[in-house]
Write a protein that holds these residues in place. Sequence first.
Motif, mmCIF file in Angstrom:
data_model
loop_
_atom_site.group_PDB
_atom_site.id
_atom_site.type_symbol
_atom_site.label_atom_id
_atom_site.label_comp_id
_atom_site.label_asym_id
_atom_site.label_seq_id
_atom_site.Cartn_x
_atom_site.Cartn_y
_atom_site.Cartn_z
ATOM 1 N N ILE A 166 -7.388 -5.974 0.966
ATOM 2 C CA ILE A 166 -6.268 -5.277 0.329
ATOM 3 C C ILE A 166 -6.112 -3.865 0.870
ATOM 4 C CG2 ILE A 166 -6.274 -6.619 -1.809
ATOM 5 C CD1 ILE A 166 -7.138 -3.977 -3.165
ATOM 6 N N TRP A 167 -7.197 -3.237 1.274
ATOM 7 C CA TRP A 167 -7.007 -1.859 1.742
ATOM 8 C C TRP A 167 -6.431 -1.812 3.141
ATOM 9 C CZ3 TRP A 167 -6.306 1.714 -1.593
ATOM 10 C CH2 TRP A 167 -6.822 1.522 -2.876
ATOM 11 N N ALA A 168 -6.801 -2.783 3.960
ATOM 12 C CA ALA A 168 -6.183 -2.827 5.292
ATOM 13 C C ALA A 168 -4.683 -3.058 5.155
ATOM 14 C CB ALA A 168 -6.817 -3.928 6.135
ATOM 15 N N VAL A 171 -3.002 0.139 3.857
ATOM 16 C CA VAL A 171 -2.776 1.104 4.932
ATOM 17 C C VAL A 171 -1.591 0.670 5.784
ATOM 18 C CG1 VAL A 171 -3.734 2.052 7.057
ATOM 19 C CG2 VAL A 171 -5.166 1.866 5.050
ATOM 20 N N GLY A 172 -1.570 -0.613 6.137
ATOM 21 C CA GLY A 172 -0.507 -1.108 7.007
ATOM 22 C C GLY A 172 0.860 -1.023 6.352
ATOM 23 N N MET A 175 3.291 2.099 5.879
ATOM 24 C CA MET A 175 4.252 2.465 6.915
ATOM 25 C C MET A 175 5.667 2.113 6.467
ATOM 26 S SD MET A 175 2.324 3.555 9.182
ATOM 27 C CE MET A 175 0.602 3.685 8.846
#
Lengths: 257, 457
Positions: A166-168, A171-172, A175
């Motif tokens: 979930i954190w990746a 972060v993605g 954007m």
Amino acid sequence: MSVGDYIRNSQIWKSVFRHPAPTDRRNRVVVMLTNFFLHLHPVSIKQQGIALSYTWCMGGITFFLFLVEALTGVLLMFYYRPTLEWAFYDIQALRDVQTLGIMREIHRWGAHAMVITVWLHMYRVFLTGSYKPPREFNWVIGVLLLVLTLLLSFTGYLLPWDQLAIWAITVGSNMARAHPFLGGEGPGFQLLNMGGYDLITNASDAKFMLLGGRFVGEATLNRFYILHCVAIPVVVSGLIAIHFWRVRKDGGISQPL
Amino acid sequence: MNPHPDLTSGVLHGLGWYYLILFVMNLLWTVRSFKVDGEFKKSTPILGGMPVATVWAVLTSILLMLSAAHFTGGSSPEKFMIRLPEWFKNPVDAYFANPVIYFAGSVGLYWAMIRFREWWVQDTVAYTMLQLSLIFMGLSLSDYDFRQIVGKPDNVPIVAMLFIVSFLTWIYFKRAVDNDNRIAQGRPLFEQENNEKVLVWPDLVYIELICMVVLTAVLVFWGIALEAPLEEPASSVKTPNPSKAPWYFLGLQEMLVYFDPWLAGVVLPGIILGGLIAVPYIDFNKGGNGYYSFKERSFAISTFLFGFFPLWIALIVLGTFLRGPNWNFYGIYELWDVHKVVAANNVNLSEFFWNSPLFSWMYGGLPKGDSFMGSPTLTLLLRESPGILLTLGYFALLPPLLGLTVLRKYFVKMGILRFLVFSNLALWMAVLPIKMLLRWAFSLKYIVGIPEWFFNI
Ligand code: HEM
């Protein structure tokens, strides 16, 4: 008559394979023309077009990895339920309990490998100048395939529903929030308003559309699951078909004139 | 817990196998060297008449001893002697823990790769570099922090990718140098020799079959050897530090250090893709189609390699291995200490400009509020006007200027539309290095900084 000959002369065998064994020149040609899978290829080909040191076989490897991902992915879908309640524990069970849990490893490493090989394939195509006329458009299709391969990998990253996932994705997808005009924190979003009301808010912007909510949550899991297992693979399959068709129509693998 | 737990017997055994593989590799290479480099005839003066293979034989036996030492040393790992000394690690960390030197180094490597291509494509040179990097890897693996980051299952493919990319780049340059020489001497290209027509069955289908079998074996072996990572269940309250995007997007995440998300995450990726799509339509050079070459397309190849190596691969490596908590820079042997503090005191271009002696005397410092013509918007624009003008000039004035001067040759061949697309793409490609340099040299934060509109460049 040996057993092999007996089988090859049986009605069943002959109904499946429309040609005798490809042991002589004539039948080696016939096999290419009558077999569905082989008709992807031409009958004969220039030596350089199949030299490993020329193509690095990277396009072929990418395709093979795509097939591996499709196969292992379908097997994983039999176990995995894309809900907040089960997603993580299903993956955990695949690791600790299920007999064929190694499918998850193969699927994940295959995905990493596919990202790498698709870059290397593009790298080779560039270095041999193979995007030059008449192959310009196949390069364009290739770039689309590159993006979709990355998106496949990205959407799949969320599915284990662990901290890494979930954190990746958070972060993605941050954007998307900054998308000019369409993101709730992007330049120019204030310009899109009607009668003083912003059309773009954090409940209607690009990030919201991607995630199905303001944060990575159940709706996101569902969206990414559908994108990952259905929508993107279907588009990629179609594009790969066109890509291969174009390789042949553009005159086969590139070579000096 | 000791932040640097020492070597364990498991690690030592692993390294034992590692050196054993290197030993076998070098054994074969020694035999090859004995055959190819000649026994005593072609020896170099330094070696005093000994065959070159002697050097490899010595290395091979050292590797065997290293391997044996690691296998036997496994019983008491804390006493094990073969490890990287601190006097080596500390300077290396001081060197790597610095984005400036890292980026400069990767650009330097890129330059050397092209400049010295004829030298390093030689088998022995390339093989020596491979061995050096493998031995460096092996020694570094004796360090705990290095193992933590390089040994993470998700990072293993990146290490593998580095070796594969290097190998394929070597193949490319070897073939290109060969073909460049052939063209210079008027001989046929490598690809034109041995280019008979062959039947797809059996010549191609068997390659494909073998390829598939080998790949399946690799994937299964990889799947057994490395377990796919699964961390704790997702929690929206516990934010990991650092939070990293998937590894193939770390080049983009690295750009976030220098640009706001709307540029780093939306505009620049869009430009990269648009640029890639545009490649076949702006490269008017007919040469080098369907064979490896460098000289015939040196500009296209150099540009692509610049995008691929320093601006993509190197940034992924940086993001994966060298960025730790708070997105700070960490050396390869450095502990990821959450409390590491890095002073960041960045200033906007507008502040430089309006606080400069001349303008602070003329205008009295940064334009604030609605001091300019009573309008806050106009005041903002005035405040940021130096940056806005610079940016506009960069994208609007530079292309025609370049087209009329340095790049005139391209302008004439490409025509106006194609040239404008090309020069703008090239300028966009330069945007990241430029911003990096400005940040490092002047601590520049934003060229145009209008946080009120989320518009920062
Ligand atoms: C899912 C991704 C992809 C698959 C499965 C795929 C597959 C293939 C295959 C099997 C070939 C035959 C030659 C070879 O193996 O090198 C090929 C050729 C080609 N591919 Fe791809 N490809 C993919 C992505 C790309 C990308 C990202 C690009 C470029 C941006 C690209 C551009 C081309 C071009 C221009 C050719 C013709 C090359 C020549 O004639 O030498 N493809 N592709």
